[in-house]
Design a protein around this motif. Structure first.
Motif, PDB file in Angstrom:
ATOM      1  N   ALA A 153       0.844  -1.201   0.000  1.00  0.00           N
ATOM      2  CA  ALA A 153       0.000   0.000   0.000  1.00  0.00           C
ATOM      3  C   ALA A 153       0.875   1.246   0.000  1.00  0.00           C
ATOM      4  O   ALA A 153       0.582   2.232  -0.689  1.00  0.00           O
ATOM      5  N   HIS A 154       1.953   1.233   0.775  1.00  0.00           N
ATOM      6  CA  HIS A 154       2.877   2.363   0.792  1.00  0.00           C
ATOM      7  C   HIS A 154       3.486   2.578  -0.597  1.00  0.00           C
ATOM      8  O   HIS A 154       3.501   3.697  -1.113  1.00  0.00           O
ATOM      9  N   ALA A 155       3.996   1.500  -1.188  1.00  0.00           N
ATOM     10  CA  ALA A 155       4.613   1.615  -2.513  1.00  0.00           C
ATOM     11  C   ALA A 155       3.593   2.035  -3.558  1.00  0.00           C
ATOM     12  O   ALA A 155       3.870   2.888  -4.413  1.00  0.00           O
ATOM     13  N   GLY A 156       2.394   1.450  -3.480  1.00  0.00           N
ATOM     14  CA  GLY A 156       1.354   1.800  -4.447  1.00  0.00           C
ATOM     15  C   GLY A 156       0.918   3.240  -4.318  1.00  0.00           C
ATOM     16  O   GLY A 156       0.692   3.925  -5.327  1.00  0.00           O
ATOM     17  N   GLY A 157       0.776   3.733  -3.086  1.00  0.00           N
ATOM     18  CA  GLY A 157       0.407   5.125  -2.885  1.00  0.00           C
ATOM     19  C   GLY A 157       1.474   6.067  -3.404  1.00  0.00           C
ATOM     20  O   GLY A 157       1.169   7.100  -4.012  1.00  0.00           O
ATOM     21  N   PHE A 158       2.731   5.726  -3.186  1.00  0.00           N
ATOM     22  CA  PHE A 158       3.845   6.561  -3.651  1.00  0.00           C
ATOM     23  C   PHE A 158       3.834   6.665  -5.179  1.00  0.00           C
ATOM     24  O   PHE A 158       3.969   7.762  -5.741  1.00  0.00           O
ATOM     25  N   ILE A 159       3.658   5.529  -5.838  1.00  0.00           N
ATOM     26  CA  ILE A 159       3.608   5.525  -7.307  1.00  0.00           C
ATOM     27  C   ILE A 159       2.382   6.281  -7.804  1.00  0.00           C
ATOM     28  O   ILE A 159       2.446   7.037  -8.786  1.00  0.00           O
ATOM     29  N   ALA A 160       1.244   6.105  -7.122  1.00  0.00           N
ATOM     30  CA  ALA A 160       0.035   6.829  -7.502  1.00  0.00           C
ATOM     31  C   ALA A 160       0.252   8.333  -7.380  1.00  0.00           C
ATOM     32  O   ALA A 160      -0.200   9.108  -8.235  1.00  0.00           O
ATOM     33  N   GLY A 161       0.941   8.776  -6.320  1.00  0.00           N
ATOM     34  CA  GLY A 161       1.211  10.197  -6.144  1.00  0.00           C
ATOM     35  C   GLY A 161       2.065  10.761  -7.264  1.00  0.00           C
ATOM     36  O   GLY A 161       1.803  11.864  -7.769  1.00  0.00           O
ATOM     37  N   ILE A 162       3.087  10.013  -7.670  1.00  0.00           N
ATOM     38  CA  ILE A 162       3.919  10.456  -8.796  1.00  0.00           C
ATOM     39  C   ILE A 162       3.084  10.538 -10.064  1.00  0.00           C
ATOM     40  O   ILE A 162       3.168  11.520 -10.826  1.00  0.00           O
ATOM     41  N   ALA A 163       2.260   9.512 -10.312  1.00  0.00           N
ATOM     42  CA  ALA A 163       1.439   9.495 -11.526  1.00  0.00           C
ATOM     43  C   ALA A 163       0.452  10.660 -11.538  1.00  0.00           C
ATOM     44  O   ALA A 163       0.243  11.300 -12.578  1.00  0.00           O
ATOM     45  N   LEU A 164      -0.162  10.954 -10.393  1.00  0.00           N
ATOM     46  CA  LEU A 164      -1.145  12.028 -10.318  1.00  0.00           C
ATOM     47  C   LEU A 164      -0.493  13.402 -10.445  1.00  0.00           C
ATOM     48  O   LEU A 164      -1.128  14.356 -10.918  1.00  0.00           O
ATOM     49  N   ALA A 165       0.754  13.524 -10.028  1.00  0.00           N
ATOM     50  CA  ALA A 165       1.460  14.800 -10.117  1.00  0.00           C
ATOM     51  C   ALA A 165       2.172  14.977 -11.454  1.00  0.00           C
ATOM     52  O   ALA A 165       2.658  16.078 -11.749  1.00  0.00           O
ATOM     53  N   LEU A 166       2.208  13.926 -12.273  1.00  0.00           N
ATOM     54  CA  LEU A 166       2.989  13.970 -13.509  1.00  0.00           C
ATOM     55  C   LEU A 166       2.455  15.013 -14.490  1.00  0.00           C
ATOM     56  O   LEU A 166       3.226  15.816 -15.043  1.00  0.00           O
ATOM     57  N   LEU A 167       1.140  15.021 -14.723  1.00  0.00           N
ATOM     58  CA  LEU A 167       0.583  15.979 -15.677  1.00  0.00           C
ATOM     59  C   LEU A 167       0.755  17.416 -15.202  1.00  0.00           C
ATOM     60  O   LEU A 167       1.192  18.272 -15.999  1.00  0.00           O
ATOM     61  N   PRO A 168       0.437  17.746 -13.933  1.00  0.00           N
ATOM     62  CA  PRO A 168       0.726  19.114 -13.469  1.00  0.00           C
ATOM     63  C   PRO A 168       2.197  19.486 -13.593  1.00  0.00           C
ATOM     64  O   PRO A 168       2.531  20.630 -13.916  1.00  0.00           O
ATOM     65  N   TRP A 169       3.086  18.526 -13.332  1.00  0.00           N
ATOM     66  CA  TRP A 169       4.526  18.781 -13.456  1.00  0.00           C
ATOM     67  C   TRP A 169       4.899  19.094 -14.902  1.00  0.00           C
ATOM     68  O   TRP A 169       5.658  20.030 -15.183  1.00  0.00           O
ATOM     69  N   LEU A 170       4.344  18.330 -15.849  1.00  0.00           N
ATOM     70  CA  LEU A 170       4.621  18.577 -17.264  1.00  0.00           C
ATOM     71  C   LEU A 170       4.054  19.923 -17.701  1.00  0.00           C
ATOM     72  O   LEU A 170       4.671  20.646 -18.490  1.00  0.00           O
ATOM     73  N   ARG A 171       2.871  20.285 -17.197  1.00  0.00           N
ATOM     74  CA  ARG A 171       2.280  21.574 -17.542  1.00  0.00           C
ATOM     75  C   ARG A 171       3.111  22.739 -17.019  1.00  0.00           C
ATOM     76  O   ARG A 171       3.063  23.840 -17.578  1.00  0.00           O
ATOM     77  N   ARG A 172       3.860  22.493 -15.962  1.00  0.00           N
ATOM     78  CA  ARG A 172       4.716  23.531 -15.391  1.00  0.00           C
ATOM     79  C   ARG A 172       6.091  23.569 -16.051  1.00  0.00           C
ATOM     80  O   ARG A 172       6.945  24.336 -15.655  1.00  0.00           O
ATOM     81  N   GLY A 173       6.298  22.710 -17.028  1.00  0.00           N
ATOM     82  CA  GLY A 173       7.545  22.748 -17.773  1.00  0.00           C
ATOM     83  C   GLY A 173       8.381  21.497 -17.684  1.00  0.00           C
ATOM     84  O   GLY A 173       9.440  21.402 -18.313  1.00  0.00           O
ATOM     85  N   GLY A 174       7.964  20.492 -16.891  1.00  0.00           N
ATOM     86  CA  GLY A 174       8.731  19.262 -16.787  1.00  0.00           C
ATOM     87  C   GLY A 174      10.104  19.527 -16.196  1.00  0.00           C
ATOM     88  O   GLY A 174      10.244  20.268 -15.214  1.00  0.00           O
ATOM     89  N   PRO A 175      11.159  18.967 -16.794  1.00  0.00           N
ATOM     90  CA  PRO A 175      12.510  19.171 -16.241  1.00  0.00           C
ATOM     91  C   PRO A 175      12.901  20.646 -16.131  1.00  0.00           C
ATOM     92  O   PRO A 175      13.646  21.018 -15.230  1.00  0.00           O
TER      93      PRO A 175
END
Length: 245
Positions: free
Chosen positions: A195-217
């Motif tokens: 559950a810890h690992a799954g939540g961590f991966i889910a958090g990265i996945a959910l933040a990925l699009l906002p991160w890309l919209r902000r310019g990614g790297p």
């Protein structure tokens, strides 16, 4: 290793983070001290905790949400609330109040589903906010990898605080969850590592699009959680298209 604070001031009051902390504490107090005996407490946990077999065989989905607000003791509760306090405000600052609440709940549901997938016929109830908070940590890793985090390291009688980049703290924590998940039988009870690992991966996945919209790297080059001045807000503007001429 316990994170106790980060050097990453947020630009708005974290109302949702504080609400979640208060709600978890009040709910814990209500059933931990309000139920008359241990048998009643056990029935309560089995009713509102997440039981994988009840979901896969009985379609009982409510436990994915209700289990996020239950804890198995004071240490479990206080540890989770400490992590939420350290990392939650910056995610709330970035996503907004309602966006952060949706992110938190979605991460917790993703964490619960990871535990269900790991052992779909388990009859052991899972409780705790740690899956949702793991999602917060995953999102923090993506958005603020170089923010400085003070961690308390305890080795027997050795106590010392070190300031470490967030990506080291969070990657180390995630690695421990994976190693522990692989080496611990899913039917053994105790800590729900998947559950810890799954939540961590889910958090990265959910933040990925906002991160890309902000310019990614490129976003990491502009702002990675270390503002130039304490008065500067760390709220991250979305990347907008340039107006057409």
């Amino acid at each position: 290793m316990f994170p106790i604070r980060d050097h990453n001031p947020s630009g708005r009051v974290p109302h949702v983070t504080r609400f979640l902390i208060v709600a978890n504490v009040l709910i814990f107090l209500a059933y931990w001290y309000g139920l008359p005996d241990e048998a009643s407490l056990t029935r309560f946990i089995y009713t509102y905790g997440l039981i994988p077999a009840a979901l896969t065989q009985g379609g009982e989905w409510a436990g994915l949400v209700t289990s996020m607000f239950l804890h198995g003791g004071w240490a479990h509760l206080l540890g989770n609330m400490l992590f939420l306090h350290v990392f939650g405000d910056n995610l709330e600052d970035s996503f907004g109040h309602f966006g952060f609440l949706a992110f938190y709940l979605a991460s917790g549901i993703g964490a619960g589903m990871a535990q269900v997938v790991a052992d779909p016929v388990s009859l052991i109830p899972m409780v705790g906010a740690s899956g949702a908070i793991a999602g917060v940590m995953g999102g923090y890793l993506l958005l603020f990898p170089r923010a400085r985090v003070d961690v308390l390291i305890i080795i027997v009688i050795f106590f010392r605080i070190f300031t470490i980049p967030a990506f080291i703290v969070l990657a180390f924590w995630f690695g421990l969850q994976l190693i522990s998940g692989v080496s611990t039988p899913t039917d053994a009870g105790g800590v729900a590592y998947w559950a810890h690992a799954g939540g961590f991966i889910a958090g990265i996945a959910l933040a990925l699009l906002p991160w890309l919209r902000r310019g990614g790297p490129a976003f990491w080059q502009r702002s990675h959680g270390v503002p130039a001045h304490p008065a500067v807000q760390t709220r991250i503007p979305l990347v907008r298209r340039a107006p057409r001429r």
